[in-house]
Design a protein around this motif. Structure first.
Motif, PDB file in Angstrom:
ATOM      1  N   CYS A  79       0.803  -1.224   0.000  1.00 31.38           N
ATOM      2  CA  CYS A  79       0.000   0.000   0.000  1.00 31.38           C
ATOM      3  C   CYS A  79       0.833   1.270   0.000  1.00 31.38           C
ATOM      4  CB  CYS A  79      -0.925   0.010   1.220  1.00 31.38           C
ATOM      5  SG  CYS A  79      -2.079  -1.367   1.299  1.00 31.38           S
ATOM      6  N   SER A 131      -9.158   3.990  -0.178  1.00 34.62           N
ATOM      7  CA  SER A 131      -9.407   3.392  -1.498  1.00 34.62           C
ATOM      8  C   SER A 131      -8.106   2.935  -2.140  1.00 34.62           C
ATOM      9  CB  SER A 131     -10.114   4.400  -2.416  1.00 34.62           C
ATOM     10  OG  SER A 131     -11.399   4.717  -1.934  1.00 34.62           O
ATOM     11  N   CYS A 133      -5.516   1.726  -0.618  1.00 37.80           N
ATOM     12  CA  CYS A 133      -5.181   0.426  -0.024  1.00 37.80           C
ATOM     13  C   CYS A 133      -6.053  -0.683  -0.611  1.00 37.80           C
ATOM     14  CB  CYS A 133      -5.342   0.484   1.494  1.00 37.80           C
ATOM     15  SG  CYS A 133      -4.160   1.567   2.324  1.00 37.80           S
ATOM     16  N   HIS A 134      -7.332  -0.397  -0.805  1.00 41.60           N
ATOM     17  CA  HIS A 134      -8.232  -1.401  -1.372  1.00 41.60           C
ATOM     18  C   HIS A 134      -7.807  -1.775  -2.786  1.00 41.60           C
ATOM     19  CE1 HIS A 134     -11.658   0.019   1.532  1.00 41.60           C
ATOM     20  NE2 HIS A 134     -10.654  -0.588   2.158  1.00 41.60           N
ATOM     21  N   LYS A 135      -7.412  -0.796  -3.568  1.00 41.40           N
ATOM     22  CA  LYS A 135      -6.958  -1.078  -4.933  1.00 41.40           C
ATOM     23  C   LYS A 135      -5.685  -1.913  -4.923  1.00 41.40           C
ATOM     24  CE  LYS A 135      -9.025   3.083  -6.932  1.00 41.40           C
ATOM     25  NZ  LYS A 135      -8.788   4.440  -7.506  1.00 41.40           N
ATOM     26  N   ILE A 139      -7.229  -4.383   3.118  1.00 46.36           N
ATOM     27  CA  ILE A 139      -7.986  -3.491   3.981  1.00 46.36           C
ATOM     28  C   ILE A 139      -7.042  -3.029   5.084  1.00 46.36           C
ATOM     29  CG2 ILE A 139     -10.183  -4.621   3.506  1.00 46.36           C
ATOM     30  CD1 ILE A 139      -9.985  -5.722   6.479  1.00 46.36           C
ATOM     31  N   ILE A 168      -7.606  -8.516   1.026  1.00 50.85           N
ATOM     32  CA  ILE A 168      -9.037  -8.606   0.743  1.00 50.85           C
ATOM     33  C   ILE A 168      -9.375 -10.049   0.349  1.00 50.85           C
ATOM     34  CG2 ILE A 168     -10.864  -7.870  -0.849  1.00 50.85           C
ATOM     35  CD1 ILE A 168      -9.515  -5.122  -0.908  1.00 50.85           C
ATOM     36  N   HIS A 197     -12.976  -7.498   3.954  1.00 51.87           N
ATOM     37  CA  HIS A 197     -13.691  -6.854   2.849  1.00 51.87           C
ATOM     38  C   HIS A 197     -13.564  -5.335   2.992  1.00 51.87           C
ATOM     39  CE1 HIS A 197     -17.135  -5.542   0.358  1.00 51.87           C
ATOM     40  NE2 HIS A 197     -16.934  -6.669  -0.297  1.00 51.87           N
ATOM     41  N   PRO A 198     -13.510  -4.593   1.880  1.00 51.58           N
ATOM     42  CA  PRO A 198     -13.433  -3.130   1.968  1.00 51.58           C
ATOM     43  C   PRO A 198     -14.499  -2.515   2.860  1.00 51.58           C
ATOM     44  CG  PRO A 198     -13.000  -3.811  -0.275  1.00 51.58           C
ATOM     45  CD  PRO A 198     -13.399  -5.059   0.475  1.00 51.58           C
ATOM     46  N   ASP A 201     -13.540  -1.340   6.398  1.00 46.68           N
ATOM     47  CA  ASP A 201     -12.977   0.001   6.567  1.00 46.68           C
ATOM     48  C   ASP A 201     -14.047   1.076   6.454  1.00 46.68           C
ATOM     49  OD1 ASP A 201     -10.385  -0.916   6.945  1.00 46.68           O
ATOM     50  OD2 ASP A 201      -9.824  -0.701   4.844  1.00 46.68           O
TER      51      ASP A 201
END
Length: 236
Positions: A79, A131, A133-135, A139, A168, A197-198, A201
């Protein structure tokens, strides 16, 4: 108290004794002060002896499962970016990692009443950081005011404390331990159920914003907070 509880107490006492202000780790860092008020802090400000520079050292909390430190390091590396605390070095044999210290930044939990209107202004940057980090496939797992730094000079923010970060899709079912902050975690996350899961967060961020319901902010700030809550609701 069962055997697991006794084991955690013993581990906490051992950690408390092993990390104290003034202790030198790996002949490289001298511990300066703990960075939390917990009896057993898992983050310390330290001085790198050779350079005199300040860094943050992080270790696993009591009861953490084997490999959790490496997972935290992996999350920081995956990240990495302008809105994430920079990882410096991993010391698996000694059980800690070093991350960048930002002397001009303070946690958002320390906002004064006069600064509360800054939060809605910073909120889009927090959304972007999470977002990001999610990409990257992770999470953060512990979004809350104490885990977001604000640089007053540049208005930049940085996510810190990736100790609860997970890839994730990772199932919590087979984890020996996991982290959840009371008040910022869903029932499933608290119970160690389901997968990372996103929405974990986003749930935490919703709880954070809801804490401001009774805080006196400007009409524009309230409008921005409500718009953000509407968007977050679509992500759950």
């Amino acid at each position: 108290m069962n055997s697991n509880d006794l084991k955690m107490v013993a581990e906490a006492l051992s950690m408390q004794q092993s990390w104290q202000v003034g202790k030198v780790l790996d002949r490289k860092y001298e511990l300066t002060r703990p960075l939390s008020s917990k009896p057993v802090a898992n983050a310390y400000l330290a001085t790198e002896i050779e350079t005199g520079e300040s860094v943050v050292l992080r270790r696993c909390p009591p009861g953490a499962e084997r490999g959790s430190l490496e997972r935290e390091w992996e999350a920081l590396e995956a990240c990495k970016g302008d809105s994430v605390q920079e990882a410096l070095s991993l010391y698996p044999a000694s059980g800690f990692l070093s991350v960048m210290f930002y002397p001009n930044a303070t946690p958002l939990i320390d906002l004064s009443p006069e600064q509360v209107d800054a939060f809605p202004i910073l909120l889009p940057k927090i959304l972007k950081a999470v977002s990001h980090c999610h990409k990257a496939g992770w999470i953060h797992g512990d979004i809350k005011p104490s885990n977001v730094l604000w640089d007053h000079d540049t208005n930049a923010i940085r996510l810190i404390d990736f100790g609860a970060a997970m890839p994730i899709g990772l199932s919590r079912k087979h984890l020996g331990s996991w982290h959840a902050s009371v008040g910022f975690s869903s029932e499933a996350q608290t119970a160690g159920e389901g997968t990372a899961h996103p929405s974990d967060d986003w749930f935490a961020l919703i709880r954070w914003i809801r804490q401001l319901d009774k805080v006196d902010v400007s009409e524009m700030s309230r409008h921005n907070l409500n718009r953000t809550l509407e968007w977050l609701g679509t992500q759950m």
